[in-house]
Structures are given as C-alpha cells and as structure tokens.
Motif scaffolding. Structure first.
Motif, PDB file in Angstrom:
ATOM      1  N   PRO A  80      14.180   0.422 -33.833  1.00 16.18           N
ATOM      2  CA  PRO A  80      12.994   1.276 -33.697  1.00 16.18           C
ATOM      3  C   PRO A  80      13.457   2.676 -33.324  1.00 16.18           C
ATOM      4  O   PRO A  80      14.367   2.832 -32.505  1.00 16.18           O
ATOM      5  CB  PRO A  80      12.194   0.614 -32.563  1.00 16.18           C
ATOM      6  N   SER A  81      12.887   3.686 -33.937  1.00 16.37           N
ATOM      7  CA  SER A  81      13.382   5.048 -33.748  1.00 16.37           C
ATOM      8  C   SER A  81      13.161   5.535 -32.318  1.00 16.37           C
ATOM      9  O   SER A  81      12.215   5.128 -31.636  1.00 16.37           O
ATOM     10  CB  SER A  81      12.715   5.996 -34.734  1.00 16.37           C
ATOM     11  N   TRP A  82      14.068   6.404 -31.894  1.00  8.26           N
ATOM     12  CA  TRP A  82      13.961   7.007 -30.570  1.00  8.26           C
ATOM     13  C   TRP A  82      12.789   7.967 -30.556  1.00  8.26           C
ATOM     14  O   TRP A  82      12.594   8.758 -31.482  1.00  8.26           O
ATOM     15  CB  TRP A  82      15.242   7.740 -30.227  1.00  8.26           C
ATOM     16  N   ASN A  83      11.998   7.894 -29.516  1.00  5.55           N
ATOM     17  CA  ASN A  83      10.798   8.720 -29.394  1.00  5.55           C
ATOM     18  C   ASN A  83      10.943   9.626 -28.176  1.00  5.55           C
ATOM     19  O   ASN A  83      11.020   9.142 -27.050  1.00  5.55           O
ATOM     20  CB  ASN A  83       9.574   7.793 -29.247  1.00  5.55           C
ATOM     21  N   PRO A  84      11.005  10.953 -28.370  1.00  4.25           N
ATOM     22  CA  PRO A  84      11.177  11.856 -27.224  1.00  4.25           C
ATOM     23  C   PRO A  84      10.014  11.786 -26.240  1.00  4.25           C
ATOM     24  O   PRO A  84      10.141  12.188 -25.085  1.00  4.25           O
ATOM     25  CB  PRO A  84      11.271  13.247 -27.870  1.00  4.25           C
ATOM     26  N   PHE A  85       8.872  11.265 -26.703  1.00  3.78           N
ATOM     27  CA  PHE A  85       7.698  11.167 -25.828  1.00  3.78           C
ATOM     28  C   PHE A  85       7.490   9.734 -25.314  1.00  3.78           C
ATOM     29  O   PHE A  85       6.437   9.400 -24.799  1.00  3.78           O
ATOM     30  CB  PHE A  85       6.445  11.641 -26.570  1.00  3.78           C
ATOM     31  N   PHE A  86       8.526   8.912 -25.471  1.00  6.78           N
ATOM     32  CA  PHE A  86       8.423   7.517 -25.032  1.00  6.78           C
ATOM     33  C   PHE A  86       8.217   7.465 -23.517  1.00  6.78           C
ATOM     34  O   PHE A  86       8.922   8.119 -22.756  1.00  6.78           O
ATOM     35  CB  PHE A  86       9.701   6.761 -25.407  1.00  6.78           C
ATOM     36  N   SER A  87       7.234   6.688 -23.102  1.00  9.35           N
ATOM     37  CA  SER A  87       6.960   6.521 -21.671  1.00  9.35           C
ATOM     38  C   SER A  87       7.195   5.069 -21.277  1.00  9.35           C
ATOM     39  O   SER A  87       6.623   4.154 -21.873  1.00  9.35           O
ATOM     40  CB  SER A  87       5.515   6.912 -21.359  1.00  9.35           C
TER      41      SER A  87
END
Length: 201
Positions: A80-87
């Motif tokens: 799953p792609s890295w998400n800079p807004f991942f919380s």
C-alpha cells in the motif's frame, strides 16, 4: 509416486492473516502501529506450521526491497502506498493499510521464487529485528535460520544472543533446508534503508 506427490501439492495450503493493529508510543515524539501476522500452513516450504509475529509498515518496506533485489526478473507485488497524511489514530486509514499489507503477503506467497528467500521466512516466522534477520540470513549469527524460526516463540533466541560472543564469529550455517537464496545480498545497510524508507510517523 508422481501422482502421490501431485496430490500432496494440491492439498498444500498457506493461510496468512494481517490483523490486530496496535499503536505503540516509544517516547514523546515517536509513535508507530504494528500488525500481527498469523501464518498457518502444511507447506513443506515452512519450518513451522503455525506462527505469529508483529511487524510495522517500515519493516514491510524493507522486506519488499530485499525481495526485489533477489528476484530481478520478477515484478514484486506492491505495498500500500505511503501516505504523507497518514494518521496512526485514523482507524479507517490503519484498516486500509492493514488490508493492503494482507494483499501484499497473499501475493508474495503465490510466487515460488520469492518463497525461497530466507529473509521472508525470518520476517514471517521469527521475532528477530531487521538487522538480525540480515545477519542470520548471511550466516553471521551463532544460530541458523532454522533455529531462529524454531526457537523464536520460546525465548531461546534471546538466550543465544545474550552470549558475549554471539556475533564474534560465523559458526552457524546459512542453510536452513528452505531452499534459500542468500547469495544476492542487500547492497546497503538495512538500518539506513529503513531510516530512509517510508517510516511510520
């Protein structure tokens, strides 16, 4: 005889589940989520028929990097792609990532060439850190891959590591009977790779 072997192969199964995300707070600034990887199988490829370990996203990134280097002619399944807004506190995002990690492992376990990598087996069936997985797969620990996997749930690895000279020589064999492909080594330090990779925030 070949009929018996074919029937056995058809009855082989590998069931893997990524579940139970847990939030860990190391200090004021560092938190991360890890996931339980539960594996159950009757496949001859695996040392243990049942195992359970916990891994975090950055460790999955490291694993994919290793598999990609070792299987240059294959397209290694995506994470799953890295998400800079991942919380880490967003339940939907954590669940979505967990499902993506599940799909990644499901796809990996369908590829016989990837199943021959000792680092994959240590990742799935031992509690060793990434650094120790690398050392063990290269025969640089006092325990073999097979011993690391067999003893991981009993705490025996800890007692092996506590010996003062556990890494001072290369007494172990890098063979574990898994049909290992450890000739292709990761070209860079695994810790540096993890630091640069998509680390959990």
């Amino acid at each position: 005889m070949s009929t018996v072997l074919n029937n056995f192969r058809k009855s082989e199964f590998i069931s893997i589940s990524v579940q139970d995300p847990r939030l860990h707070k190391e200090d004021t600034w560092t938190t991360y989520v890890d996931y339980e990887i539960y594996l159950q199988t009757n496949s001859m490829c695996f040392r243990k028929k049942r195992s359970c370990v916990r891994r975090r996203y950055s460790e999955f990134v490291w694993l994919r990097h290793c598999l990609e280097q070792n299987a240059l002619v294959l397209n290694v399944p995506k994470l799953p792609s890295w998400n800079p807004f991942f919380s880490l506190r967003n339940e939907d995002q954590v669940t979505k990532r967990m499902k993506g990690l599940q799909e990644f492992l499901d796809n990996i376990l369908q590829v016989p060439l990837l199943l021959s990598d000792s680092r994959l087996h240590l990742f799935l069936q031992s509690g060793l850190s990434i650094t120790k997985i690398m050392k063990c797969s290269l025969g640089q620990t006092r325990y073999t891959v097979a011993e690391a996997i067999q003893r991981s749930s009993t705490g025996c690895i800890k007692s092996l590591e506590d010996k003062a000279t556990y890494d001072s020589d290369c007494e172990s064999s890098s063979s574990s009977g898994l049909g290992l492909s450890i000739e292709t080594q990761v070209q860079e330090d695994p810790l540096r790779f993890c630091e640069r990779a998509c680390l959990d925030h």
